[in-house]
Design a protein around this motif. Structure first.
Motif, PDB file in Angstrom:
ATOM      1  N   HIS A  56       0.328  -0.891   0.412  1.00 19.83           N
ATOM      2  CA  HIS A  56      -0.083  -0.435   0.139  1.00 19.83           C
ATOM      3  C   HIS A  56       0.926   0.996  -0.011  1.00 19.83           C
ATOM      4  O   HIS A  56       0.847   2.502  -0.778  1.00 19.83           O
ATOM      5  CB  HIS A  56      -0.664  -0.106   1.133  1.00 19.83           C
ATOM      6  CG  HIS A  56      -1.844   1.023   1.214  1.00 19.83           C
ATOM      7  ND1 HIS A  56      -2.642   1.796   0.831  1.00 19.83           N
ATOM      8  CD2 HIS A  56      -1.485   2.178   2.304  1.00 19.83           C
ATOM      9  CE1 HIS A  56      -3.527   3.025   0.602  1.00 19.83           C
ATOM     10  NE2 HIS A  56      -2.547   2.811   1.565  1.00 19.83           N
ATOM     11  N   ASP A  57       2.209   1.641   0.999  1.00 19.63           N
ATOM     12  CA  ASP A  57       2.605   2.578   1.291  1.00 19.63           C
ATOM     13  C   ASP A  57       3.431   2.516  -0.706  1.00 19.63           C
ATOM     14  O   ASP A  57       3.042   3.867  -1.199  1.00 19.63           O
ATOM     15  CB  ASP A  57       3.762   2.429   2.453  1.00 19.63           C
ATOM     16  CG  ASP A  57       2.977   2.306   2.972  1.00 19.63           C
ATOM     17  OD1 ASP A  57       1.739   2.976   2.982  1.00 19.63           O
ATOM     18  OD2 ASP A  57       3.784   1.871   4.344  1.00 19.63           O
ATOM     19  N   LEU A  58       4.034   1.214  -0.967  1.00 25.82           N
ATOM     20  CA  LEU A  58       4.413   1.432  -2.171  1.00 25.82           C
ATOM     21  C   LEU A  58       3.403   2.611  -3.398  1.00 25.82           C
ATOM     22  O   LEU A  58       3.431   3.417  -4.092  1.00 25.82           O
ATOM     23  CB  LEU A  58       5.088   0.114  -2.938  1.00 25.82           C
ATOM     24  CG  LEU A  58       6.053  -0.081  -2.071  1.00 25.82           C
ATOM     25  CD1 LEU A  58       6.322  -1.166  -3.024  1.00 25.82           C
ATOM     26  CD2 LEU A  58       7.288   0.593  -2.792  1.00 25.82           C
ATOM     27  N   THR A  59       1.901   2.034  -3.465  1.00 24.71           N
ATOM     28  CA  THR A  59       1.106   2.327  -3.920  1.00 24.71           C
ATOM     29  C   THR A  59       1.089   4.223  -4.058  1.00 24.71           C
ATOM     30  O   THR A  59       0.742   4.855  -4.771  1.00 24.71           O
ATOM     31  CB  THR A  59       0.105   1.791  -4.282  1.00 24.71           C
ATOM     32  OG1 THR A  59      -1.045   1.975  -2.485  1.00 24.71           O
ATOM     33  CG2 THR A  59      -0.131   0.203  -5.038  1.00 24.71           C
ATOM     34  N   VAL A  60       1.171   4.711  -2.776  1.00 26.95           N
ATOM     35  CA  VAL A  60       0.788   6.002  -2.694  1.00 26.95           C
ATOM     36  C   VAL A  60       2.588   6.820  -2.735  1.00 26.95           C
ATOM     37  O   VAL A  60       2.210   7.784  -2.715  1.00 26.95           O
ATOM     38  CB  VAL A  60       0.256   6.029  -1.206  1.00 26.95           C
ATOM     39  CG1 VAL A  60      -1.115   5.639  -1.753  1.00 26.95           C
ATOM     40  CG2 VAL A  60       0.658   5.722  -0.393  1.00 26.95           C
ATOM     41  N   LEU A  61       3.311   5.601  -2.673  1.00 30.53           N
ATOM     42  CA  LEU A  61       4.861   6.982  -2.910  1.00 30.53           C
ATOM     43  C   LEU A  61       4.923   7.719  -3.728  1.00 30.53           C
ATOM     44  O   LEU A  61       5.170   8.573  -3.702  1.00 30.53           O
ATOM     45  CB  LEU A  61       5.560   5.664  -3.020  1.00 30.53           C
ATOM     46  CG  LEU A  61       7.185   6.597  -3.073  1.00 30.53           C
ATOM     47  CD1 LEU A  61       7.398   7.605  -1.483  1.00 30.53           C
ATOM     48  CD2 LEU A  61       8.516   5.282  -3.291  1.00 30.53           C
ATOM     49  N   ALA A  62       4.236   7.714  -5.139  1.00 28.33           N
ATOM     50  CA  ALA A  62       4.382   8.917  -5.776  1.00 28.33           C
ATOM     51  C   ALA A  62       3.395   9.911  -5.805  1.00 28.33           C
ATOM     52  O   ALA A  62       3.720  11.034  -6.083  1.00 28.33           O
ATOM     53  CB  ALA A  62       3.998   7.932  -7.896  1.00 28.33           C
ATOM     54  N   ASP A  63       2.795   9.777  -5.327  1.00 29.59           N
ATOM     55  CA  ASP A  63       1.539  10.358  -4.438  1.00 29.59           C
ATOM     56  C   ASP A  63       1.857  11.702  -3.723  1.00 29.59           C
ATOM     57  O   ASP A  63       2.076  12.809  -3.993  1.00 29.59           O
ATOM     58  CB  ASP A  63      -0.215  10.307  -4.165  1.00 29.59           C
ATOM     59  CG  ASP A  63      -0.549  10.133  -4.900  1.00 29.59           C
ATOM     60  OD1 ASP A  63      -0.391   9.705  -5.932  1.00 29.59           O
ATOM     61  OD2 ASP A  63      -1.413   8.598  -4.739  1.00 29.59           O
ATOM     62  N   TRP A  64       2.572  10.911  -2.960  1.00 29.44           N
ATOM     63  CA  TRP A  64       4.071  11.602  -1.585  1.00 29.44           C
ATOM     64  C   TRP A  64       4.947  12.294  -2.552  1.00 29.44           C
ATOM     65  O   TRP A  64       4.559  14.153  -2.484  1.00 29.44           O
ATOM     66  CB  TRP A  64       4.860  10.724  -0.900  1.00 29.44           C
ATOM     67  CG  TRP A  64       3.991   9.524   0.293  1.00 29.44           C
ATOM     68  CD1 TRP A  64       2.324  10.463   0.465  1.00 29.44           C
ATOM     69  CD2 TRP A  64       3.844   8.777   0.676  1.00 29.44           C
ATOM     70  NE1 TRP A  64       1.604   9.243   1.514  1.00 29.44           N
ATOM     71  CE2 TRP A  64       2.699   8.758   1.821  1.00 29.44           C
ATOM     72  CE3 TRP A  64       5.126   8.360   1.212  1.00 29.44           C
ATOM     73  CZ2 TRP A  64       2.786   7.354   2.606  1.00 29.44           C
ATOM     74  CZ3 TRP A  64       5.549   6.892   2.040  1.00 29.44           C
ATOM     75  CH2 TRP A  64       4.306   7.013   2.619  1.00 29.44           C
TER      76      TRP A  64
END
Length: 161
Positions: A56-64
């Motif tokens: 899950h954290d990998l999927t939102v990394l680009a958004d961060w």
């Protein structure tokens, strides 16, 4: 959050830029990434995190990292469209963890047992599964597994005499 250029390739009117990105969180977690900005899109090529990131954290990394990357390369993020997009740089300064905190006590031990059993049934390393789920080191994960055994959520490791 720190962003610095690694290299850039120009083709005609467009350019593809690579950036080194470092996110440091208040809880000591750190993420180092190699990100690519091309045609207004962010892609992640390489990620190293301590502790390991969940899926899950990998999927939102680009958004961060999207808005600070666009600011570093002088482009505007497509979905925002606002001129005052500086809020994205200030946002990581808020104390937040790289992943949600793992519950403590009985609930945490029960979840450890669930992760452990699910990995066993699927033929994966159960200790590694607990490490990935909790974000803790191997030693801490083994301690959590042993506490789950003591609580009765997992079968005893050895026959007691």
């Amino acid at each position: 959050m720190s962003v610095w250029p690694a290299w850039e390739v120009r083709e005609g009117d467009g350019a593809t830029s690579w950036f080194q990105v470092r996110l440091a969180f208040a809880d000591g977690a750190r993420v180092d990434a190699l990100a690519v900005v091309c045609a207004g899109r962010v892609s992640i090529e390489d990620v190293r995190a301590q502790p390991a990131l969940s899926l899950h954290d990998l999927t939102v990394l680009a958004d961060w990292i999207e808005e600070p990357l666009f600011e570093a390369c002088g482009a505007a993020a497509e979905p925002e469209g606002e001129a005052g997009g500086g809020g994205g740089v200030e946002e990581p300064a808020v104390s937040r963890r790289a992943r949600p905190a793992w519950p403590r006590g009985v609930e945490g031990r029960w979840l450890v047992a669930q992760e452990y059993r699910a990995a066993q049934e699927e033929g994966f390393d159960p200790v590694l599964a607990v490490m990935c789920a909790t974000g803790h080191s191997r030693r801490k994960s083994l301690r959590l597994i042993s506490q789950a055994r003591d609580e009765g959520f997992l079968t005893p490791r050895h026959a007691r005499r």
